[in-house]
Structure formats: C-alpha cells, structure tokens
Design an enzyme around this catalytic site. Structure first.
Site, short mmCIF file in Angstrom:
data_model
loop_
_atom_site.label_atom_id
_atom_site.label_comp_id
_atom_site.label_asym_id
_atom_site.label_seq_id
_atom_site.Cartn_x
_atom_site.Cartn_y
_atom_site.Cartn_z
N CYS A 178 12.86 3.63 3.00
CA CYS A 178 14.22 4.14 2.77
C CYS A 178 14.57 5.31 3.68
O CYS A 178 15.74 5.66 3.84
CB CYS A 178 14.40 4.56 1.32
SG CYS A 178 13.97 3.26 0.17
N ASN A 215 20.24 0.11 -4.27
CA ASN A 215 19.36 0.72 -3.26
C ASN A 215 19.12 -0.31 -2.15
O ASN A 215 18.46 -1.33 -2.37
CB ASN A 215 18.05 1.12 -3.95
CG ASN A 215 17.07 1.78 -3.01
OD1 ASN A 215 17.23 1.75 -1.78
ND2 ASN A 215 16.04 2.38 -3.57
N HIS A 255 20.23 9.24 0.70
CA HIS A 255 19.76 7.88 0.40
C HIS A 255 20.29 7.50 -0.99
O HIS A 255 20.23 8.29 -1.93
CB HIS A 255 18.23 7.85 0.42
CG HIS A 255 17.67 6.57 -0.10
ND1 HIS A 255 18.14 5.34 0.30
CD2 HIS A 255 16.69 6.32 -1.00
CE1 HIS A 255 17.47 4.40 -0.32
NE2 HIS A 255 16.59 4.96 -1.12
#
Ligand code: UT7
Length: 328
Positions: A114, A285, A255
C-alpha cells in the site's frame, strides 16, 4: 536547480460496483458493520478478463492526456503493485507494450504494497533528477479481487480494484514539485499482512489452494494500531525534516484503508478532517492504487491549487510506510 514535478495525473476504476449489501449475502457481515468499522460503502471489481495491466493502461492514458504528452515521449515506466498480471514479466513491460512506450524506455515493477506509490514516486523522481530519464510514467494499480479470500469476512469486505497514474518530469519553476520523502519498513511484522502461499518459500499445493492460503491474510487489529503509529510518525518526521508545520499542509492524501485510521491521524496531527482527502467509502482499500486514485480525484475536483503544499502518507504490507511532501 530544476525540480521533479508531477505533470499530470489520471485514474481508473472498473465499472462493476460491489456494495456492502451484496457482500452481506456472500459472508456473515452487514452494511452497518462494514461502514462503522471501516467507512467503506462499496468497492470496484475488475471485469472478467480485465487484467491489472489493462487498468494501469487506462489510468496512464488519462495521466498522459492531462500532462499533454504522448506515450512515445516516455522513457521510464514504474508500476507499483502486489497483483501483477503474472510473476514474470513485470506489469510495467506489459503496460509499455499496450501503451506504445518506446523500447528504449526502462520498465520495472516495484512492490511496497500500500506504500507502493510513495516508494515509486521517490524512485522515479530520483531517476528523473539524475538527468538520465526525462519523462516518467508512474502507476499504482491493483486487482485485489483476484487475491482476496471471498469466504473470509475479516478481509474480503475491505479491498477493491483500481488504478492511478502520474507523469513526472523536470521543471525550472522555483519551489515546485517533490520536496522530499520519508520511507521505512518494519520487516519483523511481515506476517501480520501477507499472502502465505504461492511464493518460493511455500509454493502452492492442491491442499493449500483448497485452504485458500494463496489469498490475503491479515491480523486487522494489530495492523490498525501500527498503521496509525507509523503514518503519524512518517507525517511528523517529514514535517520536521523539511521545516514545515502541520497547519501549512493544505491537503493530506492518506492511504485509504480505513476511515478510522484517517480520523486518528487527523486527531494526532491536530489537522481538521477537511484537510484530508477521503474516498475510501467508494473504493475500499486499493493498496498501491489508493493514493494515486485519491490524488487524481483531488486534483480533478479542485482540492489542489497552484502553490498548495500536499502530503502523501501511506502504510501497508511489509510492513512498509512512507510520506512525501509535494508543492503544486
Ligand atoms: O492497507 C494496509 C493496511 N491495512 C489496514 O490498515 C487495515 C487495518 N485494520 C482495520 O482496518 C480494522 O482492524 C478492521 C476493519 C480490519 C477490523 O476492525 P476492528 O474494529 O479492528 O475489528 P476486529 O477485527 O477487532 O473485529 C471485531 C469483531 C470480531 O468479533 P468478536 O471477536 O468481537 O466476536 C470479528 O470477528 O467483528 C468481527 N468481524 C466482523 N463482523 C461482521 C470481523 N469482520 C467482520 C465482518 N462483519 N466483516
């Protein structure tokens, strides 16, 4: 000294929307649980046959258009992803071919999960600043639907597919572009968020595939706590290193893993939520795609203006973390 700047951005999300209501028919969950624990309302799922490289190409085309450049002007392609089309060759080479980037361009993938876009931004800017590359295409892209265990309610409700891209080049405009980055990693936490089987340490077997051990496994609570701590530290460190105060940041692009993580960061940095760009409710996500997707939406909706100071801040498997300061 010329600076490295983002000349254009683009993003792409597959058409298919998977809502919380639909998910609650697949596993023992509810719209209410998903929304209150993560802030996610829906996520996008790639079409059958739509590969990671296909999504990357869509985002890249939009970034090139935004930058006013053609694919044949690109001499570096870096793709940040943990879900490449195949282990070999890299997704970047497939993107190069599909886009028509010249064979003289350097192309490779980067895996920092990520945090991949922030790591790739640092890498690409250093390569462009060296003078050896002129115009770089940087893409964060994931097809996480291909590695999610659709029977595991603790993870399958969280992830989605998408892509975001940026074109990087040099500018002589004083004070613009990448100011700096702060990257790091806690390798000892590798097993808190990983895909246990299918690599060289434990190749897949019929039994491991039946147990879906080639899918994402996460210890959510531990990862949550570390994410908040590491993102807060990455944000504070970079502000201190480059002599800025948090209130000088006009927009933080974090993020997008969980709304509660972003809210905690807002509280710790004493920066109101209006200074954070959030779209986790629509995409979930998307790992390496999350920051460039958010960055592109922020630019396209007028949340970033010329002269603004923005901070990108990420955390992910590795466990990696990173922050970057960018002046527009
Ligand atoms: O992108 C890389 C970084 N990733 C992250 O930052 C993710 C970090 N972690 C998180 O976002 C959160 O930890 C989660 C959203 C994954 C989970 O939220 P939580 O508040 O930490 O919940 P929990 O894991 O402690 O689970 C609470 C309860 C458990 O039941 P018991 O043991 O209290 O009876 C779970 O079994 O919720 C249960 N549960 C669910 N219930 C309904 C877990 N998943 C679900 C679900 N639906 N999908």
């Amino acid at each position: 000294m010329p600076s490295t700047v983002i000349l254009g951005t683009g993003s792409y999300a597959p058409e298919r929307i998977l809502s919380n209501a639909e998910l609650s028919k697949m596993v023992d969950t509810s719209d209410e649980w998903i929304r209150t624990r993560s802030g996610i309302r829906e996520r996008r799922i790639a079409a059958p046959g739509e590969a990671t490289s296909d999504m990357a190409v869509q985002a890249a085309k939009r970034a090139l258009l935004d930058a006013g450049l053609k694919a044949d002007e690109i001499d570096l392609v870096v793709v940040a992803t943990v879900t490449p089309d195949m282990l070999m060759p890299s997704c970047a080479c497939l993107v190069q071919h599909k886009l028509g980037v010249p064979t003289s361009a350097a192309c490779f993938d980067l895996n920092a999960a990520c945090s991949g876009f922030v790591y790739a931004l640092d890498t690409v800017c250093a390569m462009v600043a060296s003078g050896r590359y002129k115009k770089a295409l940087l893409i964060g892209v994931e097809k996480l639907s291909a590695v999610v265990d659709w029977q595991d309610r603790t993870t399958c409700v969280l992830f989605g597919d998408g892509a975001g891209a940026a074109v990087v080049g040099l500018s002589s405009e004083e004070g613009k572009g990448l100011i700096g980055t702060r990257l790091g990693s806690f390798g000892e936490g590798a097993e808190l968020l990983h895909i246990p089987r299918g690599g060289t340490s434990a190749p897949s077997t019929p039994e491991s595939i039946a147990a879906r051990d080639h899918c994402i496994r996460m210890k959510g609570k531990e990862v949550f706590k570390l994410a908040v701590r590491a993102m807060d530290e990455a944000a504070r460190d970079i502000l201190e290193q480059y002599h800025f105060r948090a209130d000088q940041i006009s927009l933080v692009i974090p993020h997008q893993a969980n709304l509660r993580i972003i809210e905690a960061l807002s509280e710790y940095l004493e920066l109101p939520m209006e200074r954070f760009f959030v779209n986790v409710e629509r995409y979930g996500n998307t790992s390496a795609a999350s920051i460039p997707l958010a960055l592109d939406e922020a630019r396209r909706t007028g949340r970033i203006k010329s002269g603004d100071l923005t901070m990108l801040v990420a955390f992910g498997a590795g466990l990696t973390y990173g922050s970057a300061l960018v002046r527009w």
